[in-house]
Scaffold this motif. Structure first.
Motif, mmCIF file in Angstrom:
data_model
loop_
_atom_site.group_PDB
_atom_site.id
_atom_site.type_symbol
_atom_site.label_atom_id
_atom_site.label_comp_id
_atom_site.label_asym_id
_atom_site.label_seq_id
_atom_site.Cartn_x
_atom_site.Cartn_y
_atom_site.Cartn_z
ATOM 1 N N TYR A 285 -21.720 6.344 -27.801
ATOM 2 C CA TYR A 285 -22.482 7.577 -27.550
ATOM 3 C C TYR A 285 -21.938 8.719 -28.412
ATOM 4 C CZ TYR A 285 -23.973 5.195 -23.203
ATOM 5 O OH TYR A 285 -24.476 4.305 -22.282
ATOM 6 N N GLY A 286 -20.610 8.839 -28.433
ATOM 7 C CA GLY A 286 -19.976 9.906 -29.198
ATOM 8 C C GLY A 286 -20.261 9.788 -30.684
ATOM 9 N N MET A 287 -20.204 8.558 -31.187
ATOM 10 C CA MET A 287 -20.491 8.333 -32.605
ATOM 11 C C MET A 287 -21.933 8.703 -32.935
ATOM 12 S SD MET A 287 -20.438 4.746 -34.719
ATOM 13 C CE MET A 287 -22.032 4.265 -34.010
ATOM 14 N N MET A 288 -22.861 8.319 -32.043
ATOM 15 C CA MET A 288 -24.275 8.624 -32.276
ATOM 16 C C MET A 288 -24.531 10.131 -32.237
ATOM 17 S SD MET A 288 -25.953 5.544 -29.985
ATOM 18 C CE MET A 288 -27.666 6.049 -30.217
ATOM 19 N N ILE A 289 -23.947 10.822 -31.252
ATOM 20 C CA ILE A 289 -24.143 12.272 -31.128
ATOM 21 C C ILE A 289 -23.553 12.999 -32.336
ATOM 22 C CG2 ILE A 289 -23.487 14.320 -29.795
ATOM 23 C CD1 ILE A 289 -23.624 12.482 -27.281
ATOM 24 N N ALA A 290 -22.343 12.582 -32.733
ATOM 25 C CA ALA A 290 -21.701 13.207 -33.892
ATOM 26 C C ALA A 290 -22.530 12.987 -35.157
ATOM 27 C CB ALA A 290 -20.293 12.645 -34.081
ATOM 28 N N ALA A 291 -23.084 11.783 -35.299
ATOM 29 C CA ALA A 291 -23.909 11.468 -36.475
ATOM 30 C C ALA A 291 -25.176 12.327 -36.489
ATOM 31 C CB ALA A 291 -24.274 9.986 -36.474
ATOM 32 N N ILE A 292 -25.814 12.485 -35.324
ATOM 33 C CA ILE A 292 -27.039 13.294 -35.232
ATOM 34 C C ILE A 292 -26.742 14.748 -35.599
ATOM 35 C CG2 ILE A 292 -28.779 14.207 -33.645
ATOM 36 C CD1 ILE A 292 -28.473 11.498 -32.096
ATOM 37 N N LEU A 293 -25.657 15.296 -35.032
ATOM 38 C CA LEU A 293 -25.276 16.679 -35.357
ATOM 39 C C LEU A 293 -24.977 16.816 -36.843
ATOM 40 C CD1 LEU A 293 -22.976 17.527 -32.290
ATOM 41 C CD2 LEU A 293 -25.314 18.336 -32.712
ATOM 42 N N GLY A 294 -24.281 15.819 -37.396
ATOM 43 C CA GLY A 294 -23.958 15.832 -38.816
ATOM 44 C C GLY A 294 -25.201 15.824 -39.686
ATOM 45 N N VAL A 295 -26.206 15.045 -39.274
ATOM 46 C CA VAL A 295 -27.469 14.981 -40.022
ATOM 47 C C VAL A 295 -28.158 16.340 -40.023
ATOM 48 C CG1 VAL A 295 -29.820 14.040 -39.992
ATOM 49 C CG2 VAL A 295 -27.865 12.507 -39.743
ATOM 50 N N PHE A 296 -28.169 16.989 -38.870
ATOM 51 C CA PHE A 296 -28.855 18.292 -38.781
ATOM 52 C C PHE A 296 -28.111 19.379 -39.564
ATOM 53 C CE2 PHE A 296 -31.096 16.254 -35.285
ATOM 54 C CZ PHE A 296 -32.381 16.747 -35.450
ATOM 55 N N ILE A 297 -26.794 19.261 -39.645
ATOM 56 C CA ILE A 297 -26.029 20.264 -40.403
ATOM 57 C C ILE A 297 -26.147 20.003 -41.908
ATOM 58 C CG2 ILE A 297 -23.689 21.087 -40.910
ATOM 59 C CD1 ILE A 297 -23.051 20.670 -37.929
ATOM 60 N N ALA A 298 -25.940 18.740 -42.300
ATOM 61 C CA ALA A 298 -25.994 18.396 -43.732
ATOM 62 C C ALA A 298 -27.428 18.388 -44.255
ATOM 63 C CB ALA A 298 -25.346 17.031 -43.956
ATOM 64 N N ASN A 299 -28.376 18.022 -43.366
ATOM 65 C CA ASN A 299 -29.806 17.957 -43.699
ATOM 66 C C ASN A 299 -30.076 17.147 -44.980
ATOM 67 O OD1 ASN A 299 -32.491 18.523 -43.124
ATOM 68 N ND2 ASN A 299 -32.523 20.374 -44.390
ATOM 69 N N PRO A 300 -29.597 15.887 -45.032
ATOM 70 C CA PRO A 300 -29.764 15.093 -46.256
ATOM 71 C C PRO A 300 -31.205 14.626 -46.462
ATOM 72 C CG PRO A 300 -28.817 13.745 -44.527
ATOM 73 C CD PRO A 300 -28.916 15.136 -43.973
ATOM 74 N N GLU A 301 -31.564 14.471 -47.715
ATOM 75 C CA GLU A 301 -32.890 13.963 -48.071
ATOM 76 C C GLU A 301 -32.870 12.438 -48.073
ATOM 77 O OE1 GLU A 301 -35.816 15.391 -49.078
ATOM 78 O OE2 GLU A 301 -35.192 17.472 -48.761
ATOM 79 N N ILE A 302 -34.010 11.832 -47.777
ATOM 80 C CA ILE A 302 -34.163 10.389 -47.939
ATOM 81 C C ILE A 302 -34.429 10.123 -49.421
ATOM 82 C CG2 ILE A 302 -35.573 8.366 -47.388
ATOM 83 C CD1 ILE A 302 -36.086 9.557 -44.649
ATOM 84 N N LYS A 303 -33.424 9.572 -50.094
ATOM 85 C CA LYS A 303 -33.534 9.334 -51.533
ATOM 86 C C LYS A 303 -34.160 7.975 -51.854
ATOM 87 C CE LYS A 303 -29.515 12.176 -52.740
ATOM 88 N NZ LYS A 303 -28.161 12.154 -53.367
ATOM 89 N N MET A 304 -34.077 7.052 -50.909
ATOM 90 C CA MET A 304 -34.574 5.703 -51.170
ATOM 91 C C MET A 304 -36.095 5.720 -51.305
ATOM 92 S SD MET A 304 -33.650 2.166 -49.133
ATOM 93 C CE MET A 304 -31.902 2.400 -49.440
ATOM 94 N N SER A 305 -36.607 4.950 -52.247
ATOM 95 C CA SER A 305 -38.042 4.906 -52.493
ATOM 96 C C SER A 305 -38.775 4.244 -51.326
ATOM 97 C CB SER A 305 -38.335 4.133 -53.779
ATOM 98 O OG SER A 305 -38.027 2.757 -53.614
ATOM 99 N N ASN A 306 -40.082 4.441 -51.247
ATOM 100 C CA ASN A 306 -40.904 3.841 -50.191
ATOM 101 C C ASN A 306 -41.354 2.421 -50.538
ATOM 102 O OD1 ASN A 306 -40.691 6.279 -48.860
ATOM 103 N ND2 ASN A 306 -42.638 7.053 -49.641
ATOM 104 N N GLU A 307 -40.833 1.889 -51.628
ATOM 105 C CA GLU A 307 -41.244 0.566 -52.106
ATOM 106 C C GLU A 307 -40.919 -0.522 -51.087
ATOM 107 O OE1 GLU A 307 -40.105 -2.530 -55.765
ATOM 108 O OE2 GLU A 307 -39.176 -0.548 -55.619
ATOM 109 N N ILE A 308 -41.850 -1.452 -50.892
ATOM 110 C CA ILE A 308 -41.655 -2.593 -49.994
ATOM 111 C C ILE A 308 -41.501 -3.862 -50.836
ATOM 112 C CG2 ILE A 308 -42.680 -4.008 -48.171
ATOM 113 C CD1 ILE A 308 -44.155 -1.513 -47.215
ATOM 114 N N THR A 309 -40.409 -4.579 -50.623
ATOM 115 C CA THR A 309 -40.137 -5.808 -51.353
ATOM 116 C C THR A 309 -40.546 -6.992 -50.492
ATOM 117 O OG1 THR A 309 -38.253 -4.747 -52.447
ATOM 118 C CG2 THR A 309 -38.368 -7.149 -52.556
ATOM 119 N N VAL A 310 -41.463 -7.803 -50.982
ATOM 120 C CA VAL A 310 -41.986 -8.930 -50.205
ATOM 121 C C VAL A 310 -41.004 -10.091 -50.176
ATOM 122 C CG1 VAL A 310 -43.863 -10.622 -50.017
ATOM 123 C CG2 VAL A 310 -44.366 -8.265 -50.672
#
Length: 544
Positions: free
Chosen positions: A250-275
């Motif tokens: 729980y602590g790891m998940m909460i810390a990660a969520i808070l970190g995401v909101f503070i750092a606000n990182p972009e999703i850099k990975m493409s939307n490409e789907i590999t079959v």
């Protein structure tokens, strides 16, 4: 798109699913607090013990989570992050949560017994024997593999070993005090706060006091611990350790969520789907086998009907523990995907090959947590320790589950020796440990492990089959169970067929043969289930 948006959308979907679809499924299974839970009717202070819902949720979540919702989703992103997220959300809500709650509900109606006994009640004795032999073999494989993984982790990182040992003593102390506290809510909250604070302190202390032992000694120590955890009262060691450990996650998940909101990182990975990929194969069926924990996992049915159903204080607790626990795991899987989508596809593939999924998850999440002002090195080590701690949870839970399945296999046999095994938890646990040692000595676990993914999803398909038969024989509409069931059988049979053919071509005949036998097992149980529904098996259903 920002990663924070993905987390918010996923959280909203999962919360709404719990509120509305969870209530629908709960009612369809006929659960009600008017029925007395097996934890009260069969209370023995060892396996059957009514417990607070938050404690049972902690045990259940810690037992089903492990490294599964981390490793599987990160590997599956190879096919693209969008199909991975879709399967986690759709699978978690309409497949996994139904599977977990259904296994729990059917067990509550069968005196807290496991899926194997429910199969005997609904499909027949032959079906039960086949299923238990399969599930017992799978559990022994998991015990052997995880004992090896944990021992190697302790040798490589003695600080993790120290922290894990301290957790065990803390759990015993918590279990003793919690028994003394009883139903006093304020006292329970106080000891929980103290327990969680001490647990996080022990993370730091363990890193400062590394405990060094040889690999073979660790193997023996781990199996000795698993034996003790299997035979002691569940409220003394297994349950409190899982409950406290769940706060690590729980602590790891909460810390990660808070970190995401503070750092606000972009999703850099493409939307490409590999079959199709060279290493994994085609997206169908591989995606649905690779992401098991986080979407649907057969191992959950063994936990839900094995240890968890024996601890529920009342039937209404099953919704938050079974359905809710699965959706929390789904959100953890989404976070796991989030840890790697901040990379480009090329960076992700390169680092996955070089570092592996756990290290990739630890560095990705540790970097986000470090935005809270925590040193990045400590944050990465904390994430890695959390993953390792849950591997030990898998080991002790599997040992207890293997003991249950062994006892339930022999309880229908008339021989005196069989009755002895069925009634004596020390003898049955000793046999589980002996089988695990033999597997480790043979080295066969490394050869057999690749088939675990398919075997695990076959467990899920068979559990859904059992739940569907139970519902149909009660004259209830089981469409919400049969649709996931047919899909999982399609996935599993396709996976086993491809796995058998590939290993046959590679001249790995042992794996090819096992895959073929599992394919036959699935077909056999489907035939027996069909006969049961058509009343071609004359054995009457047990009291529902």
């Amino acid at each position: 798109m920002n990663l924070a948006i993905l987390l918010i959308i996923s959280a909203i979907i999962l919360i709404l699913a719990y509120r509305f679809y969870g209530t629908f499924v709960y009612k369809k299974f006929g659960l009600s607090d008017k029925n007395v839970a097996p934890s009260h009717t069969h209370r023995d202070g060892v396996d059957y013990e009514p417990s607070k819902p938050i404690v049972v949720l902690g045990h259940h979540f810690a037992s089903i989570a492990g490294a599964g919702p981390i490793v599987g989703p990160i590997i599956a992103v190879t096919f693209g992050w969008i199909p991975a997220v879709i399967w986690i959300l759709v699978g978690g809500i309409f497949f996994g949560a139904v599977h977990d709650l259904g296994s729990m509900a059917a067990s509550l109606r069968a005196d807290g017994k496991s899926i194997g006994v429910i199969i005997r009640n609904q499909i027949g004795l032959k079906g039960k024997q086949l299923f238990i032999l399969f599930s017992f073999s799978t559990l022994i494989l998991v015990i052997g593999v995880f004992a090896d993984i944990i021992a190697k982790t302790f040798v490589a990182n003695p600080g993790v070993a120290s922290a894990s040992i301290l957790f065990i003593f803390l759990a015993i102390g918590f279990g003793i005090v919690n028994r003394m506290v009883g139903d006093k809510k304020v006292a329970f909250i106080i000891i929980s706060i103290i327990g969680v604070v001490l647990m996080y302190f022990f993370v730091y202390l363990g890193m400062q006091l590394p405990f060094v032992l040889d690999y073979k000694i660790w193997i023996l120590a781990l199996l000795a611990y698993a034996f003790i955890a299997s035979v002691t009262p569940v409220s003394l060691l297994l349950q409190p350790r899982d409950y406290l450990n769940s706060f690590l996650l729980y602590g790891m998940m909460i810390a990660a969520i808070l970190g995401v909101f503070i750092a606000n990182p972009e999703i850099k990975m493409s939307n490409e789907i590999t079959v199709s990929t060279e290493n994994l194969g085609y997206i169908f069926p591989v995606l649905f086998v690779t992401i098991a924990c986080g979407a649907i996992s057969g191992f959950h049915s063994l936990v839900a009907s094995g240890t968890t159903s024996k601890q529920l204080d009342k039937e209404s607790d099953a919704k938050v523990v079974g359905f809710g626990g699965m959706l929390i795991e789904s959100f953890l899987a989404i976070i796991s995907v989030g840890a790697v989508v901040v990379l480009t596809k090329g960076e992700y593939m390169e680092r996955l090959a070089g570092e592996g999924p756990v290290a990739l998850f630890s560095t990705g999440l540790g970097g986000m947590i470090s935005t809270l002002g925590i040193p990045e090195e400590f944050a990465v080590a904390f994430v890695a320790l959390t993953v390792s701690a849950f591997a030990l949870t898998t080991l002790d839970t599997c040992t207890r589950l293997a003991r249950f399945t062994l006892q339930e296999y022999f309880e229908d046999l008339p021989q005196p020796a069989a009755k002895k095994i069925a009634q004596n938890r020390y003898i049955s646990t000793s046999l589980v440990v002996i089988f695990s040692i033999l597997l480790l000595l043979s080295g066969g676990f490394t050869t057999l492990w690749p088939i675990f993914g398919s075997a695990n999803q076959l467990l899920a398909a068979l559990a859904l089959l059992t739940i569907a038969v139970w519902m149909i024989r009660k004259k209830q509409n089981a469409l919400f169970v049969t649709i996931p069931m047919f899909f999982m059988f399609t996935v599993t049979l396709a996976s086993l067929g491809l796995f058998a053919w590939k290993n046959f071509q590679d001249q790995v005949y042992v794996l090819s043969l096992i895959a073929a036998l599992l394919f036959i097992l699935a077909i056999s149980l489907m035939v027996l289930a069909t006969k049961s529904i058509k009343n071609e098996i004359k054995e009457p259903a047990k009291a529902l």
